[in-house]
Design a protein around this motif. Structure first.
Motif, PDB file in Angstrom:
ATOM      1  N   ASP A 266      40.335 -10.726  88.656  1.00  0.00           N
ATOM      2  CA  ASP A 266      38.856 -11.194  89.626  1.00  0.00           C
ATOM      3  C   ASP A 266      38.321  -9.979  89.886  1.00  0.00           C
ATOM      4  N   LEU A 267      36.904  -9.683  88.965  1.00  0.00           N
ATOM      5  CA  LEU A 267      36.548  -7.699  89.284  1.00  0.00           C
ATOM      6  C   LEU A 267      36.279  -8.315  90.481  1.00  0.00           C
ATOM      7  N   ALA A 268      35.407  -8.973  91.009  1.00  0.00           N
ATOM      8  CA  ALA A 268      34.298  -9.024  92.378  1.00  0.00           C
ATOM      9  C   ALA A 268      35.286  -8.984  93.528  1.00  0.00           C
ATOM     10  N   TYR A 269      36.599  -9.723  93.029  1.00  0.00           N
ATOM     11  CA  TYR A 269      37.511 -10.070  94.161  1.00  0.00           C
ATOM     12  C   TYR A 269      38.218  -7.916  94.138  1.00  0.00           C
ATOM     13  N   LEU A 270      38.607  -7.587  93.110  1.00  0.00           N
ATOM     14  CA  LEU A 270      39.470  -6.422  93.202  1.00  0.00           C
ATOM     15  C   LEU A 270      38.222  -4.974  93.683  1.00  0.00           C
ATOM     16  N   SER A 271      37.294  -5.186  93.248  1.00  0.00           N
ATOM     17  CA  SER A 271      36.547  -4.530  93.145  1.00  0.00           C
ATOM     18  C   SER A 271      36.023  -4.219  94.860  1.00  0.00           C
ATOM     19  N   ILE A 272      36.126  -5.545  95.232  1.00  0.00           N
ATOM     20  CA  ILE A 272      35.196  -5.395  96.831  1.00  0.00           C
ATOM     21  C   ILE A 272      36.700  -4.337  97.689  1.00  0.00           C
ATOM     22  N   LYS A 273      38.350  -5.062  97.024  1.00  0.00           N
ATOM     23  CA  LYS A 273      39.565  -4.690  98.005  1.00  0.00           C
ATOM     24  C   LYS A 273      39.513  -3.564  97.965  1.00  0.00           C
ATOM     25  N   ALA A 274      38.569  -2.606  96.241  1.00  0.00           N
ATOM     26  CA  ALA A 274      39.980  -1.488  96.286  1.00  0.00           C
ATOM     27  C   ALA A 274      38.625  -0.832  96.825  1.00  0.00           C
ATOM     28  N   ARG A 275      37.341  -1.156  97.195  1.00  0.00           N
ATOM     29  CA  ARG A 275      36.395   0.197  97.987  1.00  0.00           C
ATOM     30  C   ARG A 275      37.027  -0.423  99.184  1.00  0.00           C
ATOM     31  N   GLU A 276      37.113  -0.833  99.363  1.00  0.00           N
ATOM     32  CA  GLU A 276      37.393  -0.715 101.121  1.00  0.00           C
ATOM     33  C   GLU A 276      38.830   0.327 101.296  1.00  0.00           C
ATOM     34  N   MET A 277      39.460   0.059 100.055  1.00  0.00           N
ATOM     35  CA  MET A 277      40.665   0.813 100.431  1.00  0.00           C
ATOM     36  C   MET A 277      39.976   2.309 100.465  1.00  0.00           C
ATOM     37  N   LEU A 278      39.289   3.054  99.067  1.00  0.00           N
ATOM     38  CA  LEU A 278      39.182   3.573  98.854  1.00  0.00           C
ATOM     39  C   LEU A 278      38.195   4.989  99.778  1.00  0.00           C
ATOM     40  N   ASP A 279      37.721   3.541 100.774  1.00  0.00           N
ATOM     41  CA  ASP A 279      36.668   4.542 102.027  1.00  0.00           C
ATOM     42  C   ASP A 279      37.541   4.246 103.767  1.00  0.00           C
ATOM     43  N   ASN A 280      38.762   3.589 103.580  1.00  0.00           N
ATOM     44  CA  ASN A 280      39.662   3.653 104.718  1.00  0.00           C
ATOM     45  C   ASN A 280      40.315   5.085 104.155  1.00  0.00           C
ATOM     46  N   ALA A 281      40.589   5.815 102.712  1.00  0.00           N
ATOM     47  CA  ALA A 281      41.221   6.864 102.554  1.00  0.00           C
ATOM     48  C   ALA A 281      40.114   7.954 102.934  1.00  0.00           C
ATOM     49  N   THR A 298      28.291 -12.381  83.021  1.00  0.00           N
ATOM     50  CA  THR A 298      28.821 -11.427  83.443  1.00  0.00           C
ATOM     51  C   THR A 298      28.542 -10.670  84.803  1.00  0.00           C
ATOM     52  N   ILE A 299      27.814  -9.864  84.872  1.00  0.00           N
ATOM     53  CA  ILE A 299      27.467  -8.486  85.442  1.00  0.00           C
ATOM     54  C   ILE A 299      26.694  -8.803  85.952  1.00  0.00           C
ATOM     55  N   LEU A 300      25.526  -9.953  86.054  1.00  0.00           N
ATOM     56  CA  LEU A 300      24.451 -11.138  86.925  1.00  0.00           C
ATOM     57  C   LEU A 300      25.898 -11.427  88.111  1.00  0.00           C
ATOM     58  N   ASN A 301      26.651 -12.354  87.633  1.00  0.00           N
ATOM     59  CA  ASN A 301      27.642 -13.010  88.421  1.00  0.00           C
ATOM     60  C   ASN A 301      28.779 -11.799  89.432  1.00  0.00           C
ATOM     61  N   LEU A 302      28.671 -11.289  88.594  1.00  0.00           N
ATOM     62  CA  LEU A 302      29.305 -10.281  89.972  1.00  0.00           C
ATOM     63  C   LEU A 302      29.219  -9.642  90.721  1.00  0.00           C
ATOM     64  N   LYS A 303      27.963  -9.646  90.403  1.00  0.00           N
ATOM     65  CA  LYS A 303      26.564  -9.265  91.751  1.00  0.00           C
ATOM     66  C   LYS A 303      26.336 -10.314  92.855  1.00  0.00           C
ATOM     67  N   ALA A 304      26.231 -11.191  92.226  1.00  0.00           N
ATOM     68  CA  ALA A 304      25.957 -12.147  92.960  1.00  0.00           C
ATOM     69  C   ALA A 304      27.356 -12.183  93.836  1.00  0.00           C
ATOM     70  N   GLN A 305      28.559 -12.095  93.688  1.00  0.00           N
ATOM     71  CA  GLN A 305      29.465 -12.003  93.869  1.00  0.00           C
ATOM     72  C   GLN A 305      29.699 -11.060  95.172  1.00  0.00           C
ATOM     73  N   GLY A 306      29.041  -9.801  95.118  1.00  0.00           N
ATOM     74  CA  GLY A 306      29.423  -8.491  95.857  1.00  0.00           C
ATOM     75  C   GLY A 306      29.794  -7.821  95.268  1.00  0.00           C
ATOM     76  N   ALA A 307      30.345  -7.688  93.687  1.00  0.00           N
ATOM     77  CA  ALA A 307      31.004  -6.778  93.073  1.00  0.00           C
ATOM     78  C   ALA A 307      30.406  -5.864  94.130  1.00  0.00           C
ATOM     79  N   ARG A 308      31.307  -4.572  93.480  1.00  0.00           N
ATOM     80  CA  ARG A 308      31.211  -3.201  94.467  1.00  0.00           C
ATOM     81  C   ARG A 308      31.716  -2.342  93.061  1.00  0.00           C
ATOM     82  N   ILE A 309      30.789  -2.218  91.866  1.00  0.00           N
ATOM     83  CA  ILE A 309      31.094  -1.694  91.052  1.00  0.00           C
ATOM     84  C   ILE A 309      29.376  -0.924  90.812  1.00  0.00           C
TER      85      ILE A 309
END
Length: 483
Positions: A266-281, A298-309
């Protein structure tokens, strides 16, 4: 990737028609053909013209080799040896006009016009359509992705899924014209000067005792451009934490890791969580790259879901134009020589959209001087008075002529450029960067409603009253004969 030695890159019926004209002694009669498409691909509001560079190289190098002639001599048609001897001397000696690469183009307007003998104009049809159709299709698909991605970085990743090497290399070029930033294809990079980008495969990680060792080794070898693929085992529990550790080691050396790449899940979920982890580090500068069967939807939908890509690697769906794998461009005879005079000709069809517009035509882009935006494209015969500011211009819908308007304060930009004149190349091919800049300028000419991905407004292609009246006249004459 070859351009020389393509004389037989044609359909057999072209050779057969050439031969029949030769036997009939009509092969030197003049003819004019126009290449265009009838329907926009992907339900888009525009297409992006590409393929001219390869067309130019093809025309300039068009020769029949001894091997070609030998092969033709073995065909079941048993071509006359005198005809084959004449082919040995063949050179394109006609005229060719074309849109510039990167131009926004629309249905039923000529993108390329070929003027010459019926023999030479017929021969170049197949290759010309092959190059134009494929590259225009990929450039249009790439532009759709670019419209959705905005200022994000776009990487063309399609080589391994392309329909062979030529499609991969020229497809990468077409994508770059339309706004992609780099390609993974090294040959396209070498041939065209396109920036190349790449990370590493899952096999790199699998070939080490541990993911951490794989990351550290890669970073040690290329410390100034480190992007780590983090989904070989477990993205959030293993990949991202190990990438963070490698990034910290790089920081200790005064280096900064570039990015991590997500290629599954799940690129949206994984990118959001990975962004948090990177920022916290304390690694806000580390970007996130995503791949895995991406396209504009797909890109339009991922952006709509708040993906941090930050960067999108687009491969299969782009290079194969998976949702519409062909443009459907056609090449139609619009004028022919009869007793020394050029006579317009029309193709009639039971499908109204397939009825051709007779006569060779110039194309002008009508740009409003107040808004700076394109109002319509206008087709007229070369011998007509050219549209210019001060000349009131009637624009009407060819399907519904009662829908019309007049414009005055405008610029009329000629869209067809002279490329070959009597077989000599007159057009200097621009650099790829110049083509990209021209494409950006073309995009700026149009209101957003014509460019949007869903339900775009229809941009009008108008023709002069003379052109419209000739079409009606020839249709009526044909139908009267049929009755």
């Amino acid at each position: 990737m070859q351009t020389a030695g393509l004389a037989l890159h044609t359909d057999k019926y072209q050779i057969n028609m050439m031969y029949a004209h030769w036997v009939n002694r009509s092969h030197q009669q003049k003819a004019v053909f126009e290449a265009y498409f009838r329907k926009l691909p992907f339900g888009n509001g525009y297409a992006v013209f590409a393929g001219l560079e390869r067309i130019v190289h093809y025309i300039a190098n068009l020769r029949f080799t001894d091997e070609d002639i030998k092969y033709l001599s073995e065909q079941e048609e048993n071509y006359d040896s005198a005809f084959l001897e004449e082919l040995k001397q063949f050179r394109f000696c006609g005229n060719l006009y074309s849109m510039k690469e990167g131009a926004l183009v629309f249905p039923n307007e000529p993108l390329v016009r070929v003027e010459g003998t019926i023999m030479e104009a017929q021969l170049v049809e197949t290759a010309l359509l092959n190059f134009m159709n494929f590259q225009t299709l990929i450039a249009t698909k790439a532009s759709r992705v670019k419209q959705v991605a905005g200022k994000d970085i776009l990487l063309e990743f399609g080589t391994r899924r392309a329909q062979e090497a030529d499609a991969a290399v020229w497809g990468a070029r077409a994508a770059y014209i339309a706004g992609f930033d780099a390609t993974s294809n090294m040959l396209a990079g070498q041939k065209f000067g396109i920036p190349t980008k790449g990370t590493h495969a899952h096999s790199w990680v699998q070939s080490f005792p541990s993911e951490q060792e794989a990351f550290d080794t890669y970073a040690r070898v290329m410390p100034d451009d480190v992007t780590l693929l983090v989904d070989t085992f477990d993205t959030l529990k293993s990949g991202v934490p190990h990438a963070i550790e490698t990034a910290k080691k790089l920081e200790a050396q005064g280096k900064k890791m570039s990015a991590i790449r997500l290629d599954s899940g799940d690129l949206a979920y994984l990118s959001i969580k990975a962004r948090e982890m990177l920022d916290n580090a304390g690694l806000p500068y580390v970007k996130i790259v995503a791949s895995n069967d991406l396209d504009e939807n797909t890109i339009l939908n991922l952006k709509a879901q708040g993906a941090r890509i930050d960067t999108w690697g687009v491969g299969t769906q782009l290079i194969t134009a998976a949702d519409q794998p062909a443009l459907g461009g056609v090449y139609k005879l619009v004028e022919r020589e009869v007793k020394g005079e050029m006579i317009p000709t029309i193709k009639i069809s039971g499908n109204p959209e397939k009825v051709s517009t007779p006569g060779k035509k110039d194309v002008y882009r009508i740009v409003d001087r107040v808004s700076g935006k394109a109002t319509a494209d206008y087709m007229a015969f070369p011998e007509e008075e050219k549209p210019r500011d001060g000349l009131r211009l009637k624009l009407f819908n060819p399907q519904h002529p009662y829908l019309h308007k007049y414009v005055k304060n405008y610029d009329a930009i000629p869209m067809l450029q002279e490329v070959f004149k009597q077989g000599l190349q007159k057009y200097t091919l621009p650099s790829l960067d110049e083509i990209r800049q021209y494409h950006r300028e073309q995009m700026e000419l149009f209101w957003p409603e014509y460019l949007r991905k869903l339900n775009p407004e229809i941009y009008r292609i108008n023709m002069s009253e003379k052109a419209w009246e000739l079409k009606q006249k020839l249709m009526a004459e044909y139908l009267q004969v049929e009755e």
